[in-house]
Design a protein around this motif. Structure first.
Motif, PDB file in Angstrom:
ATOM      1  N   GLN A  32     -15.327  -3.288  -4.742  1.00  0.00           N
ATOM      2  CA  GLN A  32     -16.758  -3.398  -4.421  1.00  0.00           C
ATOM      3  C   GLN A  32     -17.234  -2.188  -3.629  1.00  0.00           C
ATOM      4  OE1 GLN A  32     -18.280  -5.799  -6.108  1.00  0.00           O
ATOM      5  NE2 GLN A  32     -16.168  -6.168  -6.776  1.00  0.00           N
ATOM      6  N   ARG A  33     -16.325  -1.553  -2.894  1.00  0.00           N
ATOM      7  CA  ARG A  33     -16.698  -0.361  -2.131  1.00  0.00           C
ATOM      8  C   ARG A  33     -16.752   0.881  -3.015  1.00  0.00           C
ATOM      9  NH1 ARG A  33     -12.583  -2.540   1.185  1.00  0.00           N
ATOM     10  NH2 ARG A  33     -11.569  -0.558   1.671  1.00  0.00           N
ATOM     11  N   PHE A  34     -16.129   0.801  -4.201  1.00  0.00           N
ATOM     12  CA  PHE A  34     -16.222   1.922  -5.136  1.00  0.00           C
ATOM     13  C   PHE A  34     -17.670   2.291  -5.407  1.00  0.00           C
ATOM     14  CE2 PHE A  34     -12.023   1.299  -7.770  1.00  0.00           C
ATOM     15  CZ  PHE A  34     -11.286   1.498  -6.621  1.00  0.00           C
ATOM     16  N   TRP A  35     -18.532   1.268  -5.483  1.00  0.00           N
ATOM     17  CA  TRP A  35     -19.906   1.524  -5.930  1.00  0.00           C
ATOM     18  C   TRP A  35     -20.717   2.193  -4.826  1.00  0.00           C
ATOM     19  CZ3 TRP A  35     -17.719   1.167 -10.051  1.00  0.00           C
ATOM     20  CH2 TRP A  35     -16.946   0.067 -10.447  1.00  0.00           C
ATOM     21  N   ILE A  36     -20.309   2.012  -3.563  1.00  0.00           N
ATOM     22  CA  ILE A  36     -20.922   2.778  -2.463  1.00  0.00           C
ATOM     23  C   ILE A  36     -20.522   4.245  -2.600  1.00  0.00           C
ATOM     24  CG2 ILE A  36     -21.200   2.954   0.028  1.00  0.00           C
ATOM     25  CD1 ILE A  36     -22.014   0.199  -0.993  1.00  0.00           C
ATOM     26  N   TYR A  37     -19.212   4.489  -2.811  1.00  0.00           N
ATOM     27  CA  TYR A  37     -18.734   5.863  -2.969  1.00  0.00           C
ATOM     28  C   TYR A  37     -19.419   6.519  -4.182  1.00  0.00           C
ATOM     29  CZ  TYR A  37     -14.756   3.762  -0.375  1.00  0.00           C
ATOM     30  OH  TYR A  37     -13.963   3.067   0.512  1.00  0.00           O
ATOM     31  N   SER A  38     -19.544   5.767  -5.259  1.00  0.00           N
ATOM     32  CA  SER A  38     -20.164   6.288  -6.464  1.00  0.00           C
ATOM     33  C   SER A  38     -21.590   6.755  -6.193  1.00  0.00           C
ATOM     34  CB  SER A  38     -20.150   5.211  -7.563  1.00  0.00           C
ATOM     35  OG  SER A  38     -20.860   5.636  -8.703  1.00  0.00           O
ATOM     36  N   ALA A  39     -22.347   5.963  -5.445  1.00  0.00           N
ATOM     37  CA  ALA A  39     -23.727   6.346  -5.136  1.00  0.00           C
ATOM     38  C   ALA A  39     -23.768   7.677  -4.394  1.00  0.00           C
ATOM     39  CB  ALA A  39     -24.391   5.249  -4.303  1.00  0.00           C
ATOM     40  N   LEU A  40     -22.891   7.839  -3.411  1.00  0.00           N
ATOM     41  CA  LEU A  40     -22.890   9.058  -2.598  1.00  0.00           C
ATOM     42  C   LEU A  40     -22.482  10.283  -3.412  1.00  0.00           C
ATOM     43  CD1 LEU A  40     -21.247   7.515   0.582  1.00  0.00           C
ATOM     44  CD2 LEU A  40     -23.567   8.458   0.473  1.00  0.00           C
ATOM     45  N   VAL A  41     -21.604  10.106  -4.384  1.00  0.00           N
ATOM     46  CA  VAL A  41     -21.074  11.248  -5.130  1.00  0.00           C
ATOM     47  C   VAL A  41     -21.860  11.514  -6.416  1.00  0.00           C
ATOM     48  CG1 VAL A  41     -19.038  12.121  -6.367  1.00  0.00           C
ATOM     49  CG2 VAL A  41     -18.772  10.968  -4.158  1.00  0.00           C
ATOM     50  N   HIS A  42     -22.255  10.460  -7.123  1.00  0.00           N
ATOM     51  CA  HIS A  42     -22.905  10.640  -8.424  1.00  0.00           C
ATOM     52  C   HIS A  42     -24.427  10.528  -8.362  1.00  0.00           C
ATOM     53  CE1 HIS A  42     -19.031  10.830 -10.300  1.00  0.00           C
ATOM     54  NE2 HIS A  42     -18.695   9.636  -9.879  1.00  0.00           N
ATOM     55  N   GLY A  43     -24.978  10.105  -7.221  1.00  0.00           N
ATOM     56  CA  GLY A  43     -26.425  10.126  -7.041  1.00  0.00           C
ATOM     57  C   GLY A  43     -27.155   8.989  -7.714  1.00  0.00           C
ATOM     58  N   HIS A  44     -27.069   7.801  -7.144  1.00  0.00           N
ATOM     59  CA  HIS A  44     -27.841   6.662  -7.642  1.00  0.00           C
ATOM     60  C   HIS A  44     -28.037   5.683  -6.493  1.00  0.00           C
ATOM     61  CE1 HIS A  44     -24.191   4.152  -7.747  1.00  0.00           C
ATOM     62  NE2 HIS A  44     -23.576   5.137  -8.382  1.00  0.00           N
ATOM     63  N   ASP A  45     -28.928   4.727  -6.655  1.00  0.00           N
ATOM     64  CA  ASP A  45     -29.141   3.688  -5.651  1.00  0.00           C
ATOM     65  C   ASP A  45     -28.012   2.675  -5.709  1.00  0.00           C
ATOM     66  OD1 ASP A  45     -31.533   4.987  -5.261  1.00  0.00           O
ATOM     67  OD2 ASP A  45     -32.775   3.186  -5.436  1.00  0.00           O
ATOM     68  N   ALA A  47     -14.632  13.836  -1.446  1.00  0.00           N
ATOM     69  CA  ALA A  47     -16.055  14.192  -1.441  1.00  0.00           C
ATOM     70  C   ALA A  47     -16.819  13.368  -0.419  1.00  0.00           C
ATOM     71  CB  ALA A  47     -16.646  13.998  -2.836  1.00  0.00           C
ATOM     72  N   VAL A  48     -16.507  12.072  -0.347  1.00  0.00           N
ATOM     73  CA  VAL A  48     -17.144  11.213   0.660  1.00  0.00           C
ATOM     74  C   VAL A  48     -16.658  11.572   2.055  1.00  0.00           C
ATOM     75  CG1 VAL A  48     -17.315   8.832   1.493  1.00  0.00           C
ATOM     76  CG2 VAL A  48     -17.526   9.319  -0.953  1.00  0.00           C
ATOM     77  N   ALA A  49     -15.359  11.830   2.170  1.00  0.00           N
ATOM     78  CA  ALA A  49     -14.766  12.042   3.484  1.00  0.00           C
ATOM     79  C   ALA A  49     -15.167  13.372   4.103  1.00  0.00           C
ATOM     80  CB  ALA A  49     -13.244  11.968   3.374  1.00  0.00           C
ATOM     81  N   ARG A  50     -15.173  14.428   3.307  1.00  0.00           N
ATOM     82  CA  ARG A  50     -15.354  15.769   3.857  1.00  0.00           C
ATOM     83  C   ARG A  50     -16.739  16.344   3.592  1.00  0.00           C
ATOM     84  NH1 ARG A  50      -9.986  19.202   2.506  1.00  0.00           N
ATOM     85  NH2 ARG A  50     -10.701  20.311   4.357  1.00  0.00           N
ATOM     86  N   GLY A  51     -17.470  15.737   2.669  1.00  0.00           N
ATOM     87  CA  GLY A  51     -18.778  16.269   2.318  1.00  0.00           C
ATOM     88  C   GLY A  51     -19.881  15.762   3.229  1.00  0.00           C
ATOM     89  N   VAL A  52     -21.014  16.419   3.159  1.00  0.00           N
ATOM     90  CA  VAL A  52     -22.222  15.987   3.856  1.00  0.00           C
ATOM     91  C   VAL A  52     -23.240  15.606   2.779  1.00  0.00           C
ATOM     92  CG1 VAL A  52     -24.114  16.655   5.378  1.00  0.00           C
ATOM     93  CG2 VAL A  52     -21.791  17.510   5.814  1.00  0.00           C
ATOM     94  N   CYS A  53     -23.660  14.373   2.775  1.00  0.00           N
ATOM     95  CA  CYS A  53     -24.620  13.914   1.769  1.00  0.00           C
ATOM     96  C   CYS A  53     -26.031  14.265   2.220  1.00  0.00           C
ATOM     97  CB  CYS A  53     -24.490  12.402   1.552  1.00  0.00           C
ATOM     98  SG  CYS A  53     -25.653  11.764   0.327  1.00  0.00           S
ATOM     99  N   ARG A  54     -26.732  15.010   1.408  1.00  0.00           N
ATOM    100  CA  ARG A  54     -28.113  15.403   1.725  1.00  0.00           C
ATOM    101  C   ARG A  54     -29.108  14.761   0.751  1.00  0.00           C
ATOM    102  NH1 ARG A  54     -24.932  19.930   2.902  1.00  0.00           N
ATOM    103  NH2 ARG A  54     -25.177  20.648   5.076  1.00  0.00           N
ATOM    104  N   ASP A  55     -28.677  13.695   0.097  1.00  0.00           N
ATOM    105  CA  ASP A  55     -29.486  13.030  -0.927  1.00  0.00           C
ATOM    106  C   ASP A  55     -30.543  12.144  -0.264  1.00  0.00           C
ATOM    107  OD1 ASP A  55     -30.539  11.542  -3.010  1.00  0.00           O
ATOM    108  OD2 ASP A  55     -28.608  11.118  -3.950  1.00  0.00           O
ATOM    109  N   THR A  56     -31.771  12.608  -0.269  1.00  0.00           N
ATOM    110  CA  THR A  56     -32.881  11.819   0.281  1.00  0.00           C
ATOM    111  C   THR A  56     -33.658  11.080  -0.806  1.00  0.00           C
ATOM    112  OG1 THR A  56     -34.343  13.743   0.181  1.00  0.00           O
ATOM    113  CG2 THR A  56     -33.152  13.379   2.249  1.00  0.00           C
ATOM    114  N   LEU A  57     -33.283  11.295  -2.077  1.00  0.00           N
ATOM    115  CA  LEU A  57     -33.974  10.644  -3.187  1.00  0.00           C
ATOM    116  C   LEU A  57     -33.438   9.238  -3.432  1.00  0.00           C
ATOM    117  CD1 LEU A  57     -35.877  10.715  -5.660  1.00  0.00           C
ATOM    118  CD2 LEU A  57     -33.979  11.748  -6.953  1.00  0.00           C
TER     119      LEU A  57
END
Length: 560
Positions: free
Chosen positions: A216-229, A22-32
């Motif tokens: 520690q990098r899991f939490w960056i991936y988590s933000a991009l996929v699950h939607g949080h700061d 999801a991180v690798a192939r997706g485009v994150c459009r989360d501006t919130l």
């Protein structure tokens, strides 16, 4: 002891989201939701959509430099936004991020050892604008240059068995070892965490441990996929960053929480539970819903300090070779344990009581780079990992870690003592921040004590240890102590990057002081010493090393 397995109490597997793809192939459009990060003294912020777009531009630059799918891109730097951008960029190319602890290795040597296409470093003596070893500083310019290239080749996709990272062990038990990590293992660990804690909208996860620890990098991936700061700081700035960004979750280690506790106690705490909880919340930004700890044992007093005040502090257990094995969490918490075993993991104990961990999707079954014999000592033919930790599982399925095989001290009187339990009690004494116990082949246990602040009064400390001895079993009693010339720290090499004691290095540095204690206090603990046997406490004659004693002036390990 006969070989035994943990009780069968595991929950069904959580649905597994392919976070890596999801991180690798997706485009994150989360501006919130936003990525906050330290930039010197300032805290800056950008949307997750902007972070993802910056990673795409960095990936395009890497592609132009010849990085292809399954190539290895090294990062050797402290926490900074460029680290995150490079890691995400490597994933977007189907490549592998090789994380290397800065200041411990020579970049060119690591590039050759791990077969890196490129290595980005913050070392000013090694990084350049060309060649395999490059200055990480150029990455930020790539990310925010809107006129630069942004087209990427088609992503080949990650198979669950593909590699997505190379990580290193902490080096607390010898030279660091490198290990390749599969996509499936990352996805399954992250799915288990998400099932326990439900990170999502409204959360802000504060990350400050080094990014060269993959978790520690899991939490960056988590933000991009699950939607949080998510907020990135480092050890030095974490405590100051929390009140600014108001995290809901802090990913820490016991040493960080001990420092928070010590500061609050020094300032004076309300006597009631609610007041103490409010004081903790104020110190950490006011929105904490839980605190995460692991990597090193957490003391019971510290766990009680937070949990009794209504600020949940959940301890867990894992190794570099296993990732997360068990975790306390809402609905399944037992103070003093490291939680129940995750659904995709299993544990058993061999005939010597050593914990063995298995997984439905192991990180790997060998090291990438390690001294001879390391694979055979760690990985079983079954794919399971021999941890060298001692522990037990209670009747409700909670796992407890009692110590390590090498934490057993054998006195010359044939008494064998598992010393972590003794060290924890000594740490509770006034003025003591940390403690390492020694005594192999000696007539009694002796401690090297890390002072909390200033000088420790040797006479007062001797009285405190004597009083403690009357509460301990005869074999656990400490009859000698050396007050270290400086607190144990990562900088002076006496704690590793996960704040664990580097016991061998402490023993070597204070060997002459310990020798003096044994020479001047010739008692013998054969289990019959009287309760009022005196304790000898000495202040170390060893001079403080001050700074980074394990490295030269360029931050390099002279033994490498």
């Amino acid at each position: 002891m006969t070989e035994q397995s943990a009780p069968e109490r595991q929950a069904p597997y959580a649905p597994v989201t392919d976070v890596v793809s999801a991180v690798a192939r997706g485009v994150c459009r989360d501006t919130l939701h936003r990525f906050h990060y330290r930039d010197g003294a300032a805290v800056r912020s950008l949307s997750l959509a902007d972070l993802d777009a910056g990673a795409v531009r960095v990936a395009a630059r890497l592609d132009a430099l010849g990085v292809r799918a399954r190539d290895r891109v090294g990062v050797m730097a402290p926490n900074r936004i460029e680290w995150v951008l490079l890691d995400l960029a490597a994933l977007k190319l189907g490549a592998v991020t090789a994380a290397i602890e800065p200041g411990r290795h020579r970049p060119a040597a690591m590039a050759a050892e791990l077969g890196l296409r490129l290595l980005f470093t913050s070392d000013p003596y090694e990084g350049s604008g060309a060649g395999a070893v490059r200055d990480i500083g150029q990455v930020r310019a790539w990310a925010f240059d809107a006129t630069g290239p942004s087209a990427l080749p088609p992503h080949p996709g990650y198979d669950p068995a593909d590699l997505c990272a190379i990580k290193q062990t902490s080096g607390s038990t010898g030279p660091p070892k490198s290990m390749e990590v599969t996509v499936a293992s990352v996805n399954q660990s992250m799915a288990a965490v998400q099932d326990m804690f439900h990170h999502g909208d409204g959360d802000n996860l504060l990350v400050f441990l080094p990014l060269y620890f993959l978790q520690q990098r899991f939490w960056i991936y988590s933000a991009l996929v699950h939607g949080h700061d998510v907020t990135l700081a480092d050890r030095a700035t974490a405590a100051d960053t929390a009140p600014v960004v108001s995290p809901t979750v802090i990913m820490g280690v016991p040493g960080f929480y001990e420092q928070v506790r010590a500061r609050l106690e020094a300032e004076g705490l309300p006597g009631d539970r609610a007041g103490r909880g409010e004081a903790i919340q104020r110190a950490l930004g006011g929105r904490v819903r839980y605190l995460w700890t692991g990597s090193a044992p957490a003391g019971r007093q510290m766990l009680h300090f937070f949990n009794d005040a209504g600020v949940p502090l959940y301890e867990g257990y894992g190794l570099t070779e296993t990732c997360i094995v068990s975790k306390n969490h809402p609905g399944a918490f037992r103070l003093g344990s490291v939680g129940r075993v995750l659904p995709h993991k299993w544990v058993r104990f061999d005939k010597d009581g050593v914990l063995i961990v298995g997984s439905s999707h192991p990180l790997n079954t060998r090291y990438t780079s390690a001294p001879p014999g390391a694979d055979e000592r760690t990985f079983l033919p079954t794919g399971e990992v021999r941890t060298y930790d001692l522990g037990h599982v209670d009747e409700d399925g909670f796992l407890y870690i009692d110590g390590r095989v090498d934490d057993i001290v054998s006195l010359s009187t044939a008494l064998n003592i598992l010393v972590p339990a003794v060290e924890e009690r000594v740490r509770e004494l006034p003025g003591v921040r940390d403690c390492a116990i020694f005594g192999d082949g000696r007539p009694y246990l002796a401690a090297v004590l890390s002072p909390a602040a200033g000088d420790l009064d040797a006479e007062a400390l001797a009285r405190d240890v004597s009083k403690l001895n009357r509460e301990l079993r005869h074999d656990q009693r400490v009859y000698g102590a050396v007050v270290a010339s400086e607190p144990f720290s990562v900088r002076n090499g006496l704690l590793n990057a996960q704040y664990k004691l580097v016991r061998a290095r402490i023993g070597a540095r204070y060997a002459a002081d310990l020798e003096g204690v044994y020479a001047d206090h010739p008692v013998c603990n054969d289990g019959t010493l009287a309760d009022d046997t005196p304790v000898l406490v000495r202040t170390a004659a060893t001079e403080p090393r001050g700074g980074q004693p394990e490295h030269d002036e360029h931050g390099k390990d002279p033994q490498k």
